[in-house]
Motif scaffolding. Sequence first.
Motif, mmCIF file in Angstrom:
data_model
loop_
_atom_site.group_PDB
_atom_site.id
_atom_site.type_symbol
_atom_site.label_atom_id
_atom_site.label_comp_id
_atom_site.label_asym_id
_atom_site.label_seq_id
_atom_site.Cartn_x
_atom_site.Cartn_y
_atom_site.Cartn_z
ATOM 1 N N LEU A 59 1.241 -0.649 -0.489
ATOM 2 C CA LEU A 59 0.247 -0.100 -0.136
ATOM 3 C C LEU A 59 0.879 1.372 -0.423
ATOM 4 O O LEU A 59 1.119 1.624 -0.743
ATOM 5 C CB LEU A 59 -1.278 0.198 1.275
ATOM 6 C CG LEU A 59 -2.329 -0.844 0.862
ATOM 7 C CD1 LEU A 59 -2.258 -1.074 2.383
ATOM 8 C CD2 LEU A 59 -3.001 -0.976 0.208
ATOM 9 N N ARG A 62 2.459 1.185 -3.309
ATOM 10 C CA ARG A 62 1.277 2.036 -4.277
ATOM 11 C C ARG A 62 0.643 4.068 -4.185
ATOM 12 O O ARG A 62 0.655 4.772 -5.036
ATOM 13 C CB ARG A 62 -0.423 1.496 -3.573
ATOM 14 C CG ARG A 62 0.195 -0.041 -4.943
ATOM 15 C CD ARG A 62 -0.859 -0.590 -4.126
ATOM 16 N NE ARG A 62 -2.158 -0.018 -5.043
ATOM 17 C CZ ARG A 62 -3.517 -0.793 -4.849
ATOM 18 N NH1 ARG A 62 -3.470 -1.544 -4.123
ATOM 19 N NH2 ARG A 62 -4.738 -0.386 -5.159
ATOM 20 N N LEU A 63 1.440 3.990 -3.627
ATOM 21 C CA LEU A 63 0.968 5.508 -2.898
ATOM 22 C C LEU A 63 1.862 6.315 -2.823
ATOM 23 O O LEU A 63 1.075 7.468 -3.696
ATOM 24 C CB LEU A 63 0.315 5.371 -0.711
ATOM 25 C CG LEU A 63 0.316 6.912 -0.304
ATOM 26 C CD1 LEU A 63 -1.120 7.288 -0.906
ATOM 27 C CD2 LEU A 63 0.653 6.791 1.010
ATOM 28 N N ALA A 66 0.463 6.862 -6.323
ATOM 29 C CA ALA A 66 -0.927 7.108 -6.568
ATOM 30 C C ALA A 66 -1.380 8.066 -7.875
ATOM 31 O O ALA A 66 -0.560 9.184 -8.199
ATOM 32 C CB ALA A 66 -1.864 7.536 -5.474
ATOM 33 N N GLN A 71 -7.484 9.024 -6.162
ATOM 34 C CA GLN A 71 -6.366 7.166 -5.190
ATOM 35 C C GLN A 71 -6.293 7.716 -4.080
ATOM 36 O O GLN A 71 -5.677 6.680 -3.409
ATOM 37 C CB GLN A 71 -5.444 6.982 -7.095
ATOM 38 C CG GLN A 71 -5.304 5.392 -6.649
ATOM 39 C CD GLN A 71 -4.103 4.599 -7.740
ATOM 40 O OE1 GLN A 71 -3.666 6.193 -8.664
ATOM 41 N NE2 GLN A 71 -4.514 3.796 -8.444
ATOM 42 N N LEU A 75 -6.317 4.718 -1.043
ATOM 43 C CA LEU A 75 -4.974 3.748 -0.449
ATOM 44 C C LEU A 75 -4.621 4.061 1.019
ATOM 45 O O LEU A 75 -4.642 4.285 1.453
ATOM 46 C CB LEU A 75 -3.716 4.089 -1.408
ATOM 47 C CG LEU A 75 -3.729 4.110 -2.950
ATOM 48 C CD1 LEU A 75 -2.689 4.437 -3.729
ATOM 49 C CD2 LEU A 75 -3.518 2.486 -2.374
ATOM 50 N N GLU A 76 -4.797 5.692 1.326
ATOM 51 C CA GLU A 76 -5.043 6.048 3.106
ATOM 52 C C GLU A 76 -5.648 5.527 3.648
ATOM 53 O O GLU A 76 -5.260 4.673 4.452
ATOM 54 C CB GLU A 76 -5.059 7.658 3.156
ATOM 55 C CG GLU A 76 -3.650 8.982 2.609
ATOM 56 C CD GLU A 76 -3.750 9.716 2.114
ATOM 57 O OE1 GLU A 76 -4.779 10.235 2.953
ATOM 58 O OE2 GLU A 76 -3.570 10.662 1.532
ATOM 59 N N GLN A 78 -7.165 2.305 3.519
ATOM 60 C CA GLN A 78 -7.183 1.401 3.399
ATOM 61 C C GLN A 78 -5.447 1.088 4.133
ATOM 62 O O GLN A 78 -6.093 0.566 5.109
ATOM 63 C CB GLN A 78 -6.356 0.363 2.161
ATOM 64 C CG GLN A 78 -6.946 0.142 0.702
ATOM 65 C CD GLN A 78 -6.958 0.050 -0.403
ATOM 66 O OE1 GLN A 78 -6.270 0.562 -0.982
ATOM 67 N NE2 GLN A 78 -8.287 -0.523 -1.161
ATOM 68 N N ILE A 79 -4.948 1.944 3.838
ATOM 69 C CA ILE A 79 -3.750 1.473 5.105
ATOM 70 C C ILE A 79 -4.323 2.256 6.456
ATOM 71 O O ILE A 79 -3.754 0.937 7.516
ATOM 72 C CB ILE A 79 -2.101 2.861 5.356
ATOM 73 C CG1 ILE A 79 -1.380 2.931 3.508
ATOM 74 C CG2 ILE A 79 -1.475 3.332 5.944
ATOM 75 C CD1 ILE A 79 -1.088 3.915 3.270
ATOM 76 N N ASN A 189 3.777 10.218 1.246
ATOM 77 C CA ASN A 189 3.174 10.285 0.950
ATOM 78 C C ASN A 189 2.713 11.785 0.484
ATOM 79 O O ASN A 189 2.757 12.671 0.188
ATOM 80 C CB ASN A 189 1.463 10.199 1.478
ATOM 81 C CG ASN A 189 0.219 10.665 0.850
ATOM 82 O OD1 ASN A 189 0.113 10.736 -0.466
ATOM 83 N ND2 ASN A 189 -0.595 11.083 1.716
#
Length: 211
Positions: A59, A62-63, A66, A71, A75-76, A78-79, A189
């Motif tokens: 994650l 992927r962040l 992004a 998006q 992801l934030e 999900q983290i 991020n």
Amino acid sequence: MTRSAVLFCLMLGAAMPAAAQVTGPVPAPPPTVEAPAGTEGNVAAPALQSERARRLDELFSRLREADGPRQARVLEMQIALTLAQSGSDTADLLMVRATQAAQQQQQDLALSLLDSVIDLYPDYIEAWSRRATLYFARRELGRAVSDIEQVLRLEPRHFTAMVGLGMIFQQLGEDRPALTAFKRALEINPHVERIPEIIRRLTPKVDGLEL
């Protein structure tokens, strides 16, 4: 509450899973595994710890890549949900009660409940993060910094904790470490809100100190 305090709470609150807010429908969190007896101090069973580490690596990677803020927000979340996995029904119950107490402005009770979670499960990142937020709201900055440092020890990529640390340094007039914390958060991020503007304001002040 000061503007900085509001922003700090919003930042760490944004990382708090919606399920912990106990209001309204929320997305189902990832499945948790109850820690077996004899694993006191480790909130999650080894299998869950391994899976969570793998998931977080994916994650955070992927962040950084992004495509845009939308998006990144997904992801934030999900983290945040992954970090909030406790692996313990006891920890989950205490965290829900702490959240309810904080929402009802019962800060002393919320802190007491979070103290209990941390005493039982000192490796549980979410408990340290929530307690840091409460300490900051109470203007107990030294304690907030101490808890944030624990969060970053357990998860060095916790960008919202870095943002919180930067805001505390700003309030203490420590612009250089504040700028360092904000830049590090942005590296992890690139889509974190408001921080690019803060960095633009702080950079000339810090550069001026070097003249």
